[in-house]
Design an enzyme around this catalytic site. Structure first.
Site, short mmCIF file in Angstrom:
data_model
loop_
_atom_site.label_atom_id
_atom_site.label_comp_id
_atom_site.label_asym_id
_atom_site.label_seq_id
_atom_site.Cartn_x
_atom_site.Cartn_y
_atom_site.Cartn_z
N ASP A 9 -10.96 -29.33 54.16
CA ASP A 9 -10.19 -28.17 54.60
C ASP A 9 -8.74 -28.45 54.18
O ASP A 9 -8.39 -29.60 53.92
CB ASP A 9 -10.33 -28.06 56.13
CG ASP A 9 -9.44 -26.99 56.73
OD1 ASP A 9 -9.50 -25.85 56.26
OD2 ASP A 9 -8.68 -27.31 57.66
N LEU A 10 -7.91 -27.43 54.12
CA LEU A 10 -6.52 -27.66 53.67
C LEU A 10 -5.55 -27.77 54.84
O LEU A 10 -5.04 -28.86 55.15
CB LEU A 10 -6.11 -26.51 52.73
CG LEU A 10 -4.70 -26.55 52.15
CD1 LEU A 10 -4.49 -27.78 51.30
CD2 LEU A 10 -4.45 -25.29 51.31
N ASP A 11 -5.32 -26.65 55.51
CA ASP A 11 -4.33 -26.62 56.59
C ASP A 11 -4.80 -27.48 57.77
O ASP A 11 -5.87 -27.24 58.33
CB ASP A 11 -4.13 -25.16 57.05
CG ASP A 11 -3.15 -25.06 58.20
OD1 ASP A 11 -2.27 -25.93 58.32
OD2 ASP A 11 -3.26 -24.10 58.98
N THR A 17 0.38 -26.75 57.03
CA THR A 17 1.00 -25.48 56.63
C THR A 17 1.10 -24.52 57.82
O THR A 17 1.72 -23.47 57.71
CB THR A 17 0.23 -24.80 55.48
OG1 THR A 17 -1.16 -24.97 55.71
CG2 THR A 17 0.62 -25.37 54.14
N LYS A 45 -5.18 -20.68 63.53
CA LYS A 45 -5.54 -21.77 62.63
C LYS A 45 -6.97 -21.61 62.10
O LYS A 45 -7.91 -21.45 62.88
CB LYS A 45 -5.39 -23.13 63.33
CG LYS A 45 -3.94 -23.49 63.55
CD LYS A 45 -3.80 -24.91 64.07
CE LYS A 45 -2.34 -25.27 64.22
NZ LYS A 45 -2.14 -26.59 64.84
N SER A 114 -11.17 -24.03 51.79
CA SER A 114 -10.13 -23.47 52.65
C SER A 114 -10.20 -21.95 52.69
O SER A 114 -10.57 -21.31 51.71
CB SER A 114 -8.76 -23.90 52.12
OG SER A 114 -7.73 -23.15 52.72
N ALA A 115 -9.77 -21.39 53.84
CA ALA A 115 -9.70 -19.93 53.97
C ALA A 115 -8.48 -19.37 53.26
O ALA A 115 -8.36 -18.17 53.07
CB ALA A 115 -9.63 -19.56 55.45
N LYS A 145 -15.33 -19.18 58.18
CA LYS A 145 -15.91 -20.22 59.03
C LYS A 145 -16.00 -19.64 60.44
O LYS A 145 -15.10 -18.90 60.82
CB LYS A 145 -15.00 -21.47 59.05
CG LYS A 145 -14.75 -22.09 57.68
CD LYS A 145 -13.59 -23.07 57.74
CE LYS A 145 -13.16 -23.49 56.33
NZ LYS A 145 -11.95 -24.33 56.30
N GLU A 169 -12.51 -31.62 58.57
CA GLU A 169 -12.02 -30.38 59.19
C GLU A 169 -11.20 -30.64 60.44
O GLU A 169 -11.52 -31.55 61.19
CB GLU A 169 -13.23 -29.53 59.62
CG GLU A 169 -13.52 -28.34 58.79
CD GLU A 169 -12.50 -27.23 58.87
OE1 GLU A 169 -11.63 -27.22 59.75
OE2 GLU A 169 -12.58 -26.32 58.03
N ASP A 170 -10.19 -29.79 60.67
CA ASP A 170 -9.41 -29.92 61.91
C ASP A 170 -9.75 -28.82 62.92
O ASP A 170 -9.21 -28.82 64.02
CB ASP A 170 -7.90 -29.87 61.62
CG ASP A 170 -7.45 -28.48 61.19
OD1 ASP A 170 -8.18 -27.85 60.39
OD2 ASP A 170 -6.40 -28.02 61.66
P1 B16 Z 1 -3.68 -17.25 53.57
P2 B16 Z 1 -7.48 -23.52 56.22
C1 B16 Z 1 -6.16 -21.23 56.84
O1 B16 Z 1 -6.24 -22.44 56.12
C2 B16 Z 1 -5.05 -21.32 57.87
O2 B16 Z 1 -5.36 -22.32 58.85
C3 B16 Z 1 -4.91 -19.99 58.57
O3 B16 Z 1 -3.87 -20.06 59.54
C4 B16 Z 1 -4.61 -18.90 57.52
O4 B16 Z 1 -4.50 -17.62 58.13
C5 B16 Z 1 -5.75 -18.89 56.50
O5 B16 Z 1 -5.85 -20.18 55.90
C6 B16 Z 1 -5.53 -17.85 55.40
O6 B16 Z 1 -4.39 -18.21 54.67
O7 B16 Z 1 -2.95 -16.20 54.32
O8 B16 Z 1 -2.78 -18.23 52.85
O9 B16 Z 1 -4.77 -16.71 52.68
O10 B16 Z 1 -7.33 -24.22 57.56
O11 B16 Z 1 -8.79 -22.77 56.06
O12 B16 Z 1 -7.17 -24.44 55.07
MG MG Z 2 -7.66 -26.16 58.97
#
Ligand code: B16
Ligand code: MG
Length: 219
Positions: A9-11, A17, A45, A114-115, A145, A169-170
């Site tokens: 996962d990224l964030d 972020t 998140k 990542s999302a 997810k 994953e967090d």
């Molecule tokens: P974007 P992850 C997620 O990242 C973030 O945790 C979430 O807060 C954010 O809304 C989502 O990505 C979408 O991000 O607006 O940049 O497309 O935890 O899945 O890496």
């Molecule tokens: Mg995350």
């Protein structure tokens, strides 16, 4: 050693972020006169951009047309992109780069799951794009997810069966997604929130690939 894949996962796993998402959402919430604080931000998140806006609107007991929602998401993203365009390599979480490099050296396939639709820009700013064999981001998946789509796509890119894949994953929803996809799940962060994970680590500092595989009972 068997061929394994690590899906990150990224964030919250590679970089924090969430603080930049918060600043951008806060700016929007202020404009809309909706009270929004860092505690509310926890609910965003791992959640998609549109679903995040819907949570904020719910907090403010507000409704919007689909067009207005799109406009708000675009504005928030413009501010967010301004923040992450200034991201520095030093913002990689402790031990991440060493862990990615040693996993590659051990022959492990590496994928991002990542999302975030901004994932490629973030990896680029952090200087770690070449360490990934596959990048699955919010532009490639349609189901959030805990649906396993993001990780199953990563496993398929790596050409590995799910049970040879380990997800880092967090978020509890990400741990559920890993398990629903038939993968091993390593929680990064709070053991209480991540109780469903197979193992939980505080982060990557001082952690070796072998330790992870041994703790999961894989090697
Ligand atoms: P974007 P992850 C997620 O990242 C973030 O945790 C979430 O807060 C954010 O809304 C989502 O990505 C979408 O991000 O607006 O940049 O497309 O935890 O899945 O890496
Ligand atoms: Mg995350």
């Amino acid at each position: 050693m068997k061929k394994y894949g690590f899906l990150f996962d990224l964030d919250g796993v590679l970089v924090d972020t969430a603080k930049y998402h918060y600043l951008a959402w806060k700016r929007l919430a202020d404009e809309l006169n909706i009270p929004f604080d860092e505690k509310d931000n926890e609910r965003l998140k791992g959640v998609s951009r549109m679903a995040s806006l819907e949570i904020i609107l719910e907090l403010g007991h507000r409704e919007m047309s689909p067009t207005e929602k799109e406009t708000c998401c675009t504005r928030k993203n413009q501010w967010y992109v301004e923040y992450i365009s200034r991201l520095k390599k030093e913002e990689l979480l402790p031990g991440v780069e060493e862990f990615l490099r040693s996993a590659r050296k051990a022959g492990v396939g590496i994928a991002l799951g990542s999302a975030s639709k901004n994932s490629p820009l973030i990896l680029e700013r952090l200087g770690i794009t070449p360490l990934f064999d596959a990048i699955v981001d919010g532009t490639r998946v349609h189901r959030a997810k805990p649906d396993p789509e993001v990780f199953l796509t990563g496993a398929s890119d790596l050409k590995l069966p799910p049970d040879h894949c380990v997800v880092f994953e967090d978020a509890a929803a990400g741990i559920e997604a890993a398990h629903r996809g038939g993968m091993h799940a390593v929680g990064i962060g709070d053991p209480e929130i991540l109780a469903a994970a197979d193992i939980v680590l505080p982060g990557f500092a001082g952690i070796t690939v072998q330790q992870v595989l041994t703790k999961l009972g894989l090697e």
